[in-house]
Design an enzyme around this catalytic site. Structure first.
Site, PDB file in Angstrom:
ATOM      1  N   GLY B  89      35.820  13.302  21.232  1.00  0.00           N
ATOM      2  CA  GLY B  89      34.945  12.638  22.189  1.00  0.00           C
ATOM      3  C   GLY B  89      33.549  13.234  22.140  1.00  0.00           C
ATOM      4  O   GLY B  89      33.103  13.684  21.090  1.00  0.00           O
ATOM      5  N   LEU B  90      32.884  13.231  23.286  1.00  0.00           N
ATOM      6  CA  LEU B  90      31.520  13.732  23.408  1.00  0.00           C
ATOM      7  C   LEU B  90      30.576  13.099  22.395  1.00  0.00           C
ATOM      8  O   LEU B  90      29.804  13.779  21.732  1.00  0.00           O
ATOM      9  CB  LEU B  90      31.477  15.265  23.263  1.00  0.00           C
ATOM     10  CG  LEU B  90      32.033  16.054  24.440  1.00  0.00           C
ATOM     11  CD1 LEU B  90      31.890  17.535  24.177  1.00  0.00           C
ATOM     12  CD2 LEU B  90      31.336  15.685  25.731  1.00  0.00           C
ATOM     13  N   CYS B  91      30.706  11.794  22.225  1.00  0.00           N
ATOM     14  CA  CYS B  91      29.745  11.132  21.350  1.00  0.00           C
ATOM     15  C   CYS B  91      29.260   9.845  22.007  1.00  0.00           C
ATOM     16  O   CYS B  91      29.232   8.797  21.387  1.00  0.00           O
ATOM     17  CB  CYS B  91      30.325  10.895  19.957  1.00  0.00           C
ATOM     18  SG  CYS B  91      32.014  10.335  19.961  1.00  0.00           S
ATOM     19  N   GLY B  92      28.928   9.940  23.261  1.00  0.00           N
ATOM     20  CA  GLY B  92      28.338   8.812  23.962  1.00  0.00           C
ATOM     21  C   GLY B  92      29.310   7.657  24.077  1.00  0.00           C
ATOM     22  O   GLY B  92      30.503   7.849  24.294  1.00  0.00           O
ATOM     23  N   PHE B  94      30.370   5.777  21.786  1.00  0.00           N
ATOM     24  CA  PHE B  94      30.924   5.428  20.478  1.00  0.00           C
ATOM     25  C   PHE B  94      32.353   4.885  20.556  1.00  0.00           C
ATOM     26  O   PHE B  94      32.636   3.772  20.121  1.00  0.00           O
ATOM     27  CB  PHE B  94      30.881   6.669  19.579  1.00  0.00           C
ATOM     28  CG  PHE B  94      31.442   6.466  18.216  1.00  0.00           C
ATOM     29  CD1 PHE B  94      30.683   5.895  17.223  1.00  0.00           C
ATOM     30  CD2 PHE B  94      32.740   6.857  17.926  1.00  0.00           C
ATOM     31  CE1 PHE B  94      31.206   5.711  15.958  1.00  0.00           C
ATOM     32  CE2 PHE B  94      33.262   6.670  16.665  1.00  0.00           C
ATOM     33  CZ  PHE B  94      32.495   6.096  15.688  1.00  0.00           C
TER      34      PHE B  94
END
Lengths: 132, 294
Positions: B89-92, B94
């Protein structure tokens, strides 16, 4: 008429060669064939074997291709190779060692998928050795 | 109002977060460059393959012996959706935008009375959809620990599995959802049909000087080999684009997070200083009024 063949060797990962050469001999699935400038348009499948690039009358480079496709159109030759290795980068002793390892892998394999995989690798290595 | 000590603790924790997001941004930036290079390096093969298929496909199109991968199974009752997401995770937006697009498509297909099956590539897609569609998720493939997506190790097995399932009649139509990489800032959710193979428009027609292609062996045999190859290449391309998009999205998201953390630190520091000043002033007033009273 152009006196050079615009030759491109491409693998899924990258463009390996893009150069103008005098002649290329390809391991077609129906037999080897050479491509000179002005060759008739052909689309052919390739069998595993050696691909030879000629400069003048001499072979300048040899590649191993593990099957693929070749397209000749006009003065252009495009080879889509599944896997290709410059034969100059290989040495026989190393290859034989790898074959031996692969044979042991086949013998040691505990289940069918692993054995198939090892066998596939072994077959491929044997083919490479044959072209060397 | 929070006291001085808790403010100090808060400032320090935001600073620590900022350091992490900053590091993640830089890691994503360097991975992005590598992923982008890989995506670009894979392009020539796909383009040339497309050209061959275009010229071959048009010559066998409509014939009875056209391979199943090209002609389809003649039905479109069962749809297979391949959802390519990231493992982390931690990709907006996406992963969520991909999951949303797939969800919308599944509902739409179900509304039309079709059966839908799902293959998740990447853990996040599975996480997002398993509550609602857990029963139709056929399988989940993850690339955890894979540093660079390679053709033979990742794309080929997926494509082979799909072709096997298609040959066994488990589905009729297959499409893949992925994020197409436009730039580090922009990624577009794209749906691409894999089976039956859509015939690409011949982008450039090669002047053959009046001659027609010779085929060796004949067209259908070449196609039979070419189509599975092409599908693997399409999957490979989708995965590469997706990998580049993921890093781009993460870079942007982490850049924003770093900036937000900076703003927050500024604000908290201001409050902290104001409170410190207030405390000093109060203390002074106490001393002065004490002295005056004497």
């Amino acid at each position: 008429m152009a006196d050079k063949v615009a030759f491109e060797l491409v693998s899924p990962e990258r463009l390996l060669i893009s150069a103008d050469v005098d002649m290329v001999v390809l391991p077609g699935s129906e037999g080897d064939f050479g491509v000179l400038p002005g060759h008739a348009p052909v689309i052919s499948t390739l069998r595993p074997g050696a691909l030879e690039i000629y400069e003048g009358d001499n072979v300048s480079e040899r590649y191993f291709v593990a099957g693929g496709f070749a397209e000749v159109a006009g003065a252009r030759l495009t080879v889509l190779a599944e896997q290709s290795i410059a034969l100059a980068d290989l040495d026989r002793a190393n290859l034989e060692q790898q074959i031996q390892d692969a044979q042991e892998d086949v013998a040691d394999a505990k289940d069918d998928p692993t054995r198939d995989k090892a066998q596939e690798r072994l077959d491929q290595l044997t083919e490479i050795l044959a072209t060397l | 109002m929070a006291n001085l000590k808790s403010l100090k603790i808060r400032i320090n924790s935001v600073k620590a977060t900022q350091k992490i997001t900053k590091a993640m941004k830089m890691v994503a930036a360097s991975k992005l460059r590598r992923a982008q290079e890989a995506a670009e390096a894979g392009r020539p093969y796909a383009e040339r393959m497309e050209r061959i298929i275009a010229s071959l496909g048009s010559s066998v199109e409509g014939r009875d012996d056209a391979p199943a991968l090209l002609a389809g199974s003649g039905k479109d009752d069962v749809h297979m959706i391949v959802l390519a997401t990231a493992d982390r995770g931690l990709c907006g937006g996406f992963n969520s935008s991909l999951a949303r697009a797939a969800r919308r498509r599944i509902i739409e297909l179900r509304g039309a009375g079709k059966t839908v099956k799902l293959l998740c590539v990447g853990r996040k897609g599975n996480d997002a959809l398993k509550r609602e569609f857990g029963s139709i998720i056929h399988d989940t493939v993850t690339f955890a620990g894979v540093r660079q997506i390679s053709f033979g190790d990742q794309a080929l097995p997926i494509s082979t599995t799909l072709q096997q399932m298609f040959a066994d009649g488990e589905f009729d139509v297959c499409s893949i959802f992925y994020n197409r990489f436009e730039s580090a800032l922009v990624q577009t959710v794209t749906e691409q049909q894999l089976i039956p193979t859509p015939l690409p428009e011949a982008a450039e027609t090669v002047d053959l000087g009046g001659a027609a292609y010779e085929y060796e062996p004949d067209e259908s045999e070449i196609l039979e080999e070419l189509l599975p190859r092409n599908m693997a290449v399409q999957v490979y391309r989708a995965l590469l684009e997706n990998a580049a998009s993921e890093q781009g999205a993460r870079m942007t998201a982490m850049d924003n997070a770093t900036r937000n953390a900076g703003e927050m630190i500024d604000k908290l520091t201001l409050t902290y200083n104001r409170q410190r000043q207030a405390a000093i002033t109060t203390e002074l007033i106490e001393i002065i009024s004490g002295a005056e009273a004497l």
